[in-house]
Scaffold this active site. Structure first.
Site, PDB file in Angstrom:
ATOM      1  N   GLY A 186     -12.392  -1.592   9.504  1.00 30.05           N
ATOM      2  CA  GLY A 186     -13.525  -2.317   8.948  1.00 30.05           C
ATOM      3  C   GLY A 186     -14.378  -2.869  10.086  1.00 30.05           C
ATOM      4  N   ASN A 196     -12.304  -5.345  12.428  1.00 33.59           N
ATOM      5  CA  ASN A 196     -11.415  -6.306  11.788  1.00 33.59           C
ATOM      6  C   ASN A 196      -9.976  -5.848  11.995  1.00 33.59           C
ATOM      7  OD1 ASN A 196     -10.150  -8.064   9.956  1.00 33.59           O
ATOM      8  ND2 ASN A 196     -10.564  -6.683   8.227  1.00 33.59           N
ATOM      9  N   ARG A 230      32.665   9.163  19.220  1.00 38.50           N
ATOM     10  CA  ARG A 230      32.281   8.827  17.843  1.00 38.50           C
ATOM     11  C   ARG A 230      32.749   7.414  17.506  1.00 38.50           C
ATOM     12  NH1 ARG A 230      34.883  13.614  14.841  1.00 38.50           N
ATOM     13  NH2 ARG A 230      34.302  12.312  13.064  1.00 38.50           N
ATOM     14  N   ARG A 283      -1.724   8.412   4.093  1.00 34.43           N
ATOM     15  CA  ARG A 283      -2.041   9.173   5.304  1.00 34.43           C
ATOM     16  C   ARG A 283      -0.817   9.505   6.154  1.00 34.43           C
ATOM     17  NH1 ARG A 283      -6.759   4.958   6.902  1.00 34.43           N
ATOM     18  NH2 ARG A 283      -5.557   3.666   5.460  1.00 34.43           N
ATOM     19  N   ASN A 298      -1.617   4.160  10.362  1.00 33.30           N
ATOM     20  CA  ASN A 298      -1.946   4.777   9.084  1.00 33.30           C
ATOM     21  C   ASN A 298      -1.459   6.212   9.001  1.00 33.30           C
ATOM     22  OD1 ASN A 298      -3.443   2.491   8.028  1.00 33.30           O
ATOM     23  ND2 ASN A 298      -4.938   2.972   9.623  1.00 33.30           N
ATOM     24  N   GLY A 320       0.820  -1.212   0.000  1.00 36.85           N
ATOM     25  CA  GLY A 320       0.000   0.000   0.000  1.00 36.85           C
ATOM     26  C   GLY A 320       0.853   1.260   0.000  1.00 36.85           C
ATOM     27  N   GLY A 326      -5.649  -2.930  -3.730  1.00 32.97           N
ATOM     28  CA  GLY A 326      -6.461  -3.517  -2.666  1.00 32.97           C
ATOM     29  C   GLY A 326      -5.794  -4.698  -1.982  1.00 32.97           C
ATOM     30  N   ASP A 346       1.639  -2.889   8.515  1.00 32.39           N
ATOM     31  CA  ASP A 346       1.428  -1.682   9.331  1.00 32.39           C
ATOM     32  C   ASP A 346       0.755  -1.989  10.665  1.00 32.39           C
ATOM     33  OD1 ASP A 346      -1.126  -2.260   8.402  1.00 32.39           O
ATOM     34  OD2 ASP A 346      -1.594  -0.200   7.808  1.00 32.39           O
TER      35      ASP A 346
HETATM   36  C1  UD1 Z   1      -7.553  -2.772   6.454  1.00 35.20           C
HETATM   37  C2  UD1 Z   1      -8.836  -3.591   6.355  1.00 35.20           C
HETATM   38  C3  UD1 Z   1      -9.770  -3.173   7.485  1.00 35.20           C
HETATM   39  C4  UD1 Z   1      -9.081  -3.383   8.823  1.00 35.20           C
HETATM   40  C5  UD1 Z   1      -7.733  -2.659   8.854  1.00 35.20           C
HETATM   41  C6  UD1 Z   1      -6.966  -3.069  10.101  1.00 35.20           C
HETATM   42  C7  UD1 Z   1      -9.213  -4.050   3.984  1.00 35.20           C
HETATM   43  C8  UD1 Z   1      -9.999  -3.691   2.775  1.00 35.20           C
HETATM   44  N1  UD1 Z   1      -9.465  -3.342   5.071  1.00 35.20           N
HETATM   45  O1  UD1 Z   1      -7.900  -1.419   6.275  1.00 35.20           O
HETATM   46  O2  UD1 Z   1     -10.962  -3.942   7.433  1.00 35.20           O
HETATM   47  O3  UD1 Z   1      -9.899  -2.905   9.867  1.00 35.20           O
HETATM   48  O4  UD1 Z   1      -6.920  -3.005   7.717  1.00 35.20           O
HETATM   49  O5  UD1 Z   1      -5.758  -2.392  10.239  1.00 35.20           O
HETATM   50  O6  UD1 Z   1      -8.421  -4.961   3.940  1.00 35.20           O
HETATM   51  N2  UD1 Z   1      -1.866  -3.224   1.093  1.00 35.20           N
HETATM   52  C9  UD1 Z   1      -1.330  -3.910   0.028  1.00 35.20           C
HETATM   53  N3  UD1 Z   1      -1.836  -3.673  -1.219  1.00 35.20           N
HETATM   54  C10 UD1 Z   1      -2.847  -2.801  -1.435  1.00 35.20           C
HETATM   55  C11 UD1 Z   1      -3.393  -2.115  -0.335  1.00 35.20           C
HETATM   56  C12 UD1 Z   1      -2.894  -2.360   0.922  1.00 35.20           C
HETATM   57  O7  UD1 Z   1      -0.411  -4.699   0.186  1.00 35.20           O
HETATM   58  O8  UD1 Z   1      -3.236  -2.645  -2.592  1.00 35.20           O
HETATM   59  C13 UD1 Z   1      -1.299  -3.436   2.425  1.00 35.20           C
HETATM   60  C14 UD1 Z   1      -0.839  -2.149   3.068  1.00 35.20           C
HETATM   61  O9  UD1 Z   1       0.524  -1.897   2.746  1.00 35.20           O
HETATM   62  C15 UD1 Z   1      -1.050  -2.421   4.543  1.00 35.20           C
HETATM   63  C16 UD1 Z   1      -2.189  -3.410   4.560  1.00 35.20           C
HETATM   64  O10 UD1 Z   1      -2.274  -3.950   3.264  1.00 35.20           O
HETATM   65  O11 UD1 Z   1       0.091  -3.008   5.129  1.00 35.20           O
HETATM   66  C17 UD1 Z   1      -3.510  -2.750   4.944  1.00 35.20           C
HETATM   67  O12 UD1 Z   1      -3.789  -1.725   4.022  1.00 35.20           O
HETATM   68  P1  UD1 Z   1      -4.429  -0.349   4.466  1.00 35.20           P
HETATM   69  O13 UD1 Z   1      -4.641   0.478   3.256  1.00 35.20           O
HETATM   70  O14 UD1 Z   1      -3.680   0.233   5.586  1.00 35.20           O
HETATM   71  O15 UD1 Z   1      -5.859  -0.882   4.962  1.00 35.20           O
HETATM   72  P2  UD1 Z   1      -6.829  -0.228   6.039  1.00 35.20           P
HETATM   73  O16 UD1 Z   1      -7.550   0.906   5.436  1.00 35.20           O
HETATM   74  O17 UD1 Z   1      -6.067   0.039   7.272  1.00 35.20           O
HETATM   75 CA    CA Z   2      -3.923   0.051   7.833  1.00 32.78          CA
END
Ligand code: UD1
Ligand code: CA
Length: 483
Positions: free
Chosen positions: A152, A182, A345, A24, A240, A20, A89, A115
């Site tokens: 979520g 979640n 140092r 933010r 985030n 991701g 996603g 994260d």
């Molecule tokens: C996500 C969950 C949410 C949950 C929350 C908990 C989904 C749709 N939502 O939301 O239900 O409550 O985590 O912390 O899953 N990432 C990818 N590829 C992408 C998008 C994200 O690898 O295309 C990774 C991000 O780097 C991150 C993780 O997935 O490590 C979560 O993504 P993020 O965008 O932070 O999801 P949330 O909005 O926090």
């Molecule tokens: Ca997140």
């Protein structure tokens, strides 16, 4: 069920989602590379993954891919790096990871986020055990939050069974009011989640392929979807933005401090003491307020650190004292005393029972047992022998503008105040130096080195040339006696 199937059923893969963008965070650095207690977020998550001893670890990357991949490869060389494509996603992220796993792998897949750094392996082990006990196809981790903003929401039916997870942006008012969230960490049966993901679309507020949508798909298909509710919500905090980073940092630091206190370390003011995860402390170390212990710093018993001291990758021996000091890549041996206001140092090594005092900077230099540099000095690229005392205000002139040169000083040497060692130069054992000496040539053992020109006093100069000044008046009073 044959033995082989049984074994493969018990096999485990961990997928870490880290592709991701982290918008933010408002940062040019990749979100998962922001540090908590000296380790990037994803380092904490990879350590948790490793602790599960899985058969495979896959890390999904895309945004700032090279920086993230470089860290992952160094931290977990065995991890499989998987590139997410342009479909955004968390669902797509898991899909590409599953495609990259060996087809022969039919076990359980733990999915965790890069994260969510505090989620620990004990919690995950309990969730995996529950998932296997219940023969579930999917098990999610949930928790109840007073303020569920940003997470979520978990929607359950009248029987308490999980129906679906709704993202905040897609939630109805009633769904948004739900407080069970979640955590973004799951255990799935590989084949089941793979099939479910194939049917997930991107019809949501963000136009992304949500991993959370497999929950509804699986439960509608009548598969067993389990949820394990975790009481300690803070374990599941996702990062985030930088406010969350700060909150989680404070939480983690207080856990680390508490852990060391329980291991016998005296920490006078936990709130002003920051200890990285890689630091090692012996029982009966005392840490005074305002101390940062960073990197791979190691401190032996009965040493006292602080107040107001930062040590990075520095070792401190038994009983040593380090006061108001900044040190990086230094070694301080047992019984030595450093500070206040010292700067060590990389490559500075203070010997047993040695001393480095106020306003002294030391770089790439070895001070042998009992050697002292007590006041106002710069010592660089030098070796100082056992029991030697360097007078106040010493400077090693180690740099000729092009190259650095070495100063070698023997044992039990005593140099005068305000000495300049013009390197390369050697001082023999037991030699003395006069005050203000500029040592350009080597000094044989036992010699007294002087380089000052003879002092000449011009009697009455001030009274004759600075008539009427307070200095002239004072001089006249001194020479003629008080009236
Ligand atoms: C996500 C969950 C949410 C949950 C929350 C908990 C989904 C749709 N939502 O939301 O239900 O409550 O985590 O912390 O899953 N990432 C990818 N590829 C992408 C998008 C994200 O690898 O295309 C990774 C991000 O780097 C991150 C993780 O997935 O490590 C979560 O993504 P993020 O965008 O932070 O999801 P949330 O909005 O926090
Ligand atoms: Ca997140």
């Amino acid at each position: 069920m044959g033995l082989n199937e049984r074994m493969s059923d018990a096999s485990l893969a961990v997928v870490v989602l880290a592709a991701g963008q982290g918008t933010r965070m408002k940062s040019s650095r990749a979100k998962v590379l922001h540090e908590l207690s000296g380790v990037p977020l994803i380092g904490h998550v990879l350590a948790t993954a490793q602790a599960l001893e899985p058969d495979h670890v896959a890390v999904v990357v895309r945004h700032q891919r090279d920086e993230v991949a470089e860290f992952v490869t160094e931290f977990s060389p065995e991890a499989l790096m998987v590139d997410q494509d342009e479909v955004p996603g968390t669902g797509r992220a898991l899909e590409v990871a599953l495609e990259a796993l060996p087809t022969a792998f039919t076990g359980d897949v733990v999915v965790i986020s890069g994260d969510v750094p505090l989620l620990d392996s004990d919690t995950l082990r309990a969730v995996i055990a529950h998932h296997r006990d219940q023969a579930a196809v999917a098990t999610l981790i949930t928790t109840v939050l007073e303020d569920p903003t940003g997470y979520g929401r978990v929607v359950r039916d009248d029987h308490g069974l999980v129906q679906k997870v709704v993202e905040e942006r897609d939630a109805s008012t009633a769904e948004a009011a739900l407080q069970e969230v979640n955590a973004g960490a799951y255990v799935f049966q590989r084949a089941a989640v793979s099939d479910a993901l194939a049917g997930v679309g991107t019809h949501n507020a963000q136009g992304e392929k949500y991993l959370t949508d497999v929950v509804e798909a699986l439960s509608q298909a009548g598969s067993a979807v389990q949820a394990v509710r975790v009481e300690d919500s803070w374990l599941l905090e996702g990062i985030n933005d930088k406010a969350q980073l700060g909150d989680v940092q404070a939480r983690l630091n207080s856990m680390i401090v508490r852990g060391w206190q329980l291991a016998g370390v005296t920490i006078v003011d936990p709130a002003s003491c920051f200890i990285d995860v890689g630091v090692e402390l012996a029982p009966d170390v005392t840490i005074l307020p305002g101390v940062q212990l960073q990197g791979q710093t190691v401190i032996e018993s009965n040493a006292t650190i602080g107040p107001d001291t930062t040590l990075l990758d520095t070792s401190v021996g038994e009983g040593a004292s380090v006061v108001r000091t900044h040190a990086e890549g230094a070694e301080i041996a047992a019984g030595a005393s450093v500070g206040p206001f010292s700067y060590l140092r990389p490559g500075a090594s203070v010997g047993e029972d040695g001393k480095v005092g106020a306003f002294v900077e030391i770089k790439n230099s070895i001070l042998h047992r009992g050697a002292k540099v007590p006041h106002l000095s710069y010592i660089g690229d030098a070796e100082i022998g056992e029991g030697t005392n360097i007078g106040a205000g010493a400077i090693t002139a180690n740099y000729d503008g092009v190259q650095k040169h070495q100063t070698t000083i023997g044992a039990h040497v005593k140099t005068g105040s305000h000495t300049v060692f013009v390197a390369p130069v050697e001082i023999g054992d037991g030699a003395y130096g006069a005050a203000g000496a500029v040592i350009r040539r080597s000094v044989p053992p036992g010699a007294l080195a002087m380089s000052v020109s003879t002092q000449r006093n011009v009697e009455g100069w001030v009274e004759a040339n600075r008539k009427g000044t307070p200095s002239a008046d004072a001089a006249s009073q001194a020479s003629h006696g008080k009236k």
